[in-house]
Motif scaffolding. Structure first.
Motif, PDB file in Angstrom:
ATOM      1  N   ASP A  10      -8.485 -12.158  50.267  1.00 46.88           N
ATOM      2  CA  ASP A  10      -9.497 -11.422  49.514  1.00 46.88           C
ATOM      3  C   ASP A  10      -9.488 -11.786  48.033  1.00 46.88           C
ATOM      4  OD1 ASP A  10      -7.044 -10.310  48.957  1.00 46.88           O
ATOM      5  OD2 ASP A  10      -7.681  -8.220  49.193  1.00 46.88           O
ATOM      6  N   ALA A  11      -8.780 -12.856  47.670  1.00 46.39           N
ATOM      7  CA  ALA A  11      -8.705 -13.289  46.271  1.00 46.39           C
ATOM      8  C   ALA A  11      -9.728 -14.385  46.005  1.00 46.39           C
ATOM      9  CB  ALA A  11      -7.302 -13.806  45.961  1.00 46.39           C
ATOM     10  N   PRO A  12     -10.103 -14.590  44.745  1.00 47.80           N
ATOM     11  CA  PRO A  12     -11.000 -15.708  44.426  1.00 47.80           C
ATOM     12  C   PRO A  12     -10.267 -17.036  44.572  1.00 47.80           C
ATOM     13  CG  PRO A  12     -10.234 -14.665  42.422  1.00 47.80           C
ATOM     14  CD  PRO A  12      -9.735 -13.810  43.550  1.00 47.80           C
ATOM     15  N   ASP A  13     -11.018 -18.113  44.660  1.00 50.99           N
ATOM     16  CA  ASP A  13     -10.398 -19.436  44.710  1.00 50.99           C
ATOM     17  C   ASP A  13      -9.569 -19.667  43.457  1.00 50.99           C
ATOM     18  OD1 ASP A  13     -11.516 -20.091  47.161  1.00 50.99           O
ATOM     19  OD2 ASP A  13     -13.293 -20.993  46.261  1.00 50.99           O
ATOM     20  N   ASN A  14      -8.400 -20.239  43.640  1.00 53.44           N
ATOM     21  CA  ASN A  14      -7.523 -20.563  42.527  1.00 53.44           C
ATOM     22  C   ASN A  14      -7.849 -21.992  42.087  1.00 53.44           C
ATOM     23  OD1 ASN A  14      -5.243 -19.250  41.076  1.00 53.44           O
ATOM     24  ND2 ASN A  14      -4.218 -21.168  41.574  1.00 53.44           N
ATOM     25  N   GLU A  15      -8.641 -22.115  41.014  1.00 51.69           N
ATOM     26  CA  GLU A  15      -9.164 -23.410  40.607  1.00 51.69           C
ATOM     27  C   GLU A  15      -8.371 -24.002  39.446  1.00 51.69           C
ATOM     28  OE1 GLU A  15     -12.077 -25.569  41.291  1.00 51.69           O
ATOM     29  OE2 GLU A  15     -11.552 -24.665  43.216  1.00 51.69           O
ATOM     30  N   PRO A  16      -8.236 -25.336  39.398  1.00 47.37           N
ATOM     31  CA  PRO A  16      -7.599 -25.964  38.243  1.00 47.37           C
ATOM     32  C   PRO A  16      -8.439 -25.769  36.988  1.00 47.37           C
ATOM     33  CG  PRO A  16      -8.619 -27.627  39.643  1.00 47.37           C
ATOM     34  CD  PRO A  16      -8.708 -26.329  40.390  1.00 47.37           C
ATOM     35  N   ASP A  17      -7.769 -25.803  35.849  1.00 50.36           N
ATOM     36  CA  ASP A  17      -8.452 -25.668  34.559  1.00 50.36           C
ATOM     37  C   ASP A  17      -8.995 -27.035  34.168  1.00 50.36           C
ATOM     38  OD1 ASP A  17      -9.370 -24.842  32.120  1.00 50.36           O
ATOM     39  OD2 ASP A  17      -7.395 -24.683  31.178  1.00 50.36           O
ATOM     40  N   LEU A  18     -10.294 -27.234  34.362  1.00 52.22           N
ATOM     41  CA  LEU A  18     -10.908 -28.543  34.130  1.00 52.22           C
ATOM     42  C   LEU A  18     -11.903 -28.458  32.978  1.00 52.22           C
ATOM     43  CD1 LEU A  18     -11.550 -29.567  37.850  1.00 52.22           C
ATOM     44  CD2 LEU A  18      -9.750 -30.420  36.340  1.00 52.22           C
ATOM     45  N   PRO A  19     -12.066 -29.544  32.223  1.00 50.44           N
ATOM     46  CA  PRO A  19     -12.961 -29.535  31.067  1.00 50.44           C
ATOM     47  C   PRO A  19     -14.431 -29.573  31.467  1.00 50.44           C
ATOM     48  CG  PRO A  19     -12.116 -31.739  31.416  1.00 50.44           C
ATOM     49  CD  PRO A  19     -11.396 -30.855  32.402  1.00 50.44           C
ATOM     50  N   VAL A  20     -15.277 -29.211  30.537  1.00 53.27           N
ATOM     51  CA  VAL A  20     -16.723 -29.395  30.724  1.00 53.27           C
ATOM     52  C   VAL A  20     -16.996 -30.868  30.481  1.00 53.27           C
ATOM     53  CG1 VAL A  20     -19.006 -28.774  29.873  1.00 53.27           C
ATOM     54  CG2 VAL A  20     -17.209 -27.040  29.994  1.00 53.27           C
ATOM     55  N   GLU A  21     -17.192 -31.591  31.569  1.00 55.31           N
ATOM     56  CA  GLU A  21     -17.166 -33.054  31.484  1.00 55.31           C
ATOM     57  C   GLU A  21     -17.865 -33.668  32.686  1.00 55.31           C
ATOM     58  OE1 GLU A  21     -13.348 -35.209  30.280  1.00 55.31           O
ATOM     59  OE2 GLU A  21     -13.333 -35.496  32.449  1.00 55.31           O
ATOM     60  N   VAL A  22     -18.423 -34.842  32.485  1.00 59.86           N
ATOM     61  CA  VAL A  22     -18.866 -35.660  33.603  1.00 59.86           C
ATOM     62  C   VAL A  22     -18.164 -37.006  33.467  1.00 59.86           C
ATOM     63  CG1 VAL A  22     -20.983 -36.367  32.377  1.00 59.86           C
ATOM     64  CG2 VAL A  22     -20.818 -36.660  34.860  1.00 59.86           C
ATOM     65  N   ALA A  23     -17.407 -37.349  34.493  1.00 61.98           N
ATOM     66  CA  ALA A  23     -16.609 -38.572  34.467  1.00 61.98           C
ATOM     67  C   ALA A  23     -17.167 -39.570  35.470  1.00 61.98           C
ATOM     68  CB  ALA A  23     -15.149 -38.270  34.803  1.00 61.98           C
ATOM     69  N   ALA A  24     -17.392 -40.792  35.002  1.00 62.70           N
ATOM     70  CA  ALA A  24     -17.777 -41.871  35.903  1.00 62.70           C
ATOM     71  C   ALA A  24     -16.500 -42.369  36.564  1.00 62.70           C
ATOM     72  CB  ALA A  24     -18.451 -42.986  35.123  1.00 62.70           C
ATOM     73  N   VAL A  25     -16.340 -42.071  37.842  1.00 63.43           N
ATOM     74  CA  VAL A  25     -15.151 -42.498  38.575  1.00 63.43           C
ATOM     75  C   VAL A  25     -15.300 -43.973  38.925  1.00 63.43           C
ATOM     76  CG1 VAL A  25     -13.787 -42.168  40.669  1.00 63.43           C
ATOM     77  CG2 VAL A  25     -14.771 -40.179  39.486  1.00 63.43           C
ATOM     78  N   ALA A  26     -14.256 -44.744  38.690  1.00 66.63           N
ATOM     79  CA  ALA A  26     -14.317 -46.181  38.934  1.00 66.63           C
ATOM     80  C   ALA A  26     -14.817 -46.476  40.349  1.00 66.63           C
ATOM     81  CB  ALA A  26     -12.935 -46.801  38.734  1.00 66.63           C
ATOM     82  N   ASP A  27     -15.933 -47.191  40.441  1.00 67.67           N
ATOM     83  CA  ASP A  27     -16.551 -47.583  41.711  1.00 67.67           C
ATOM     84  C   ASP A  27     -16.831 -46.384  42.616  1.00 67.67           C
ATOM     85  OD1 ASP A  27     -16.299 -50.207  40.834  1.00 67.67           O
ATOM     86  OD2 ASP A  27     -14.400 -50.521  41.866  1.00 67.67           O
ATOM     87  N   GLY A  28     -17.012 -45.226  42.002  1.00 70.98           N
ATOM     88  CA  GLY A  28     -17.244 -44.016  42.778  1.00 70.98           C
ATOM     89  C   GLY A  28     -18.270 -43.111  42.130  1.00 70.98           C
TER      90      GLY A  28
END
Length: 234
Positions: A162-180
């Motif tokens: 009954d708990a919320p998802d435990n999410e990592p602390d991530l920045p406000v960002e858009v990253a171009a993943v290499a070849d992805g």
């Protein structure tokens, strides 16, 4: 980006993504073992800024053909790119995720969001098998780390049912993943061409090879079609 507008990504019809507001644009790559297993994310690398439009937005390629990746160079117009969206609008995760159970943790899985990053398994274990052994705190910790590194949010965990998802602390960002894909983090809204929004999530993987069958979300097709973004530093 210097715009004072709220962060957001707009999908344009058969065209690029328009990124608005203070969203950092970076480059990221997966660090892999000698056997090709995904281990961690390498430290992000800042990309040179792209010219902003008059409204402050930056255009990011989603057809996969730009010579200036991750930025758009209007190749979608020359090649007749079909960017029709197929992803479901707001709220799909809780509606479709399947519980894998666990002890001291509940892992959930929505396979349609998979992008094939590979953080969820290695030669010794995988999240699905590990879930049954999470009474062992060492196993639980490893499973948590694997889930948190998943770029698409296909896998999530919470500390109680009954708990919320435990999410990592991530920045406000858009990253171009290499070849992805483009990895969008920090709960940035994504607006579809018909005005509806995707569910706002901490981790979203957007297609930039042009071949996904679940546009604008990535479905791992970049591996199937052999997408390469030609970064000279990698």
């Amino acid at each position: 980006m210097t715009s004072e507008r709220e962060p957001g990504v707009a999908v344009t019809a058969d065209g690029p993504y328009l990124v608005s507001g203070p969203v950092r644009i970076t480059r990221k790559a997966v660090v892999r073992s000698a056997a090709g297993e995904a281990l961690v994310w390498a430290s992000p690398r800042e990309l040179p800024p792209a010219p902003e439009r008059a409204d402050g937005a930056v255009r990011l390629c989603r057809c996969g053909r730009s010579a200036s990746k991750p930025y758009c160079d209007d190749s979608h117009r020359r090649t007749g790119f079909d960017g029709t969206e197929a992803a479901e609008p707001a709220g799909p995760y809780d509606e479709h995720a399947v519980s894998l159970g666990g002890t001291g943790i509940e892992v959930r899985d929505y396979p349609r969001l998979c992008v094939g990053a590979g953080f969820c398994e290695n030669h010794a274990a995988n999240v699905w098998d590990m879930t049954a052994r999470t009474a062992d705190s060492v196993v639980r910790e490893v499973a948590m780390g694997m889930v948190e590194r998943c770029p698409s949010g296909r896998l999530t965990y919470r500390l109680a049912a009954d708990a919320p998802d435990n999410e990592p602390d991530l920045p406000v960002e858009v990253a171009a993943v290499a070849d992805g894909p483009l990895w969008l983090t920090g709960r940035v809204p994504v607006r579809l061409t018909d005005g509806r929004e995707l569910e706002v999530r901490n981790r979203v993987a957007l297609c930039r090879c042009g071949a996904s069958r679940n546009k604008p979300l990535c479905d791992g097709s970049h591996a199937r079609v052999g997408f390469r973004d030609g970064d000279p530093e990698e």
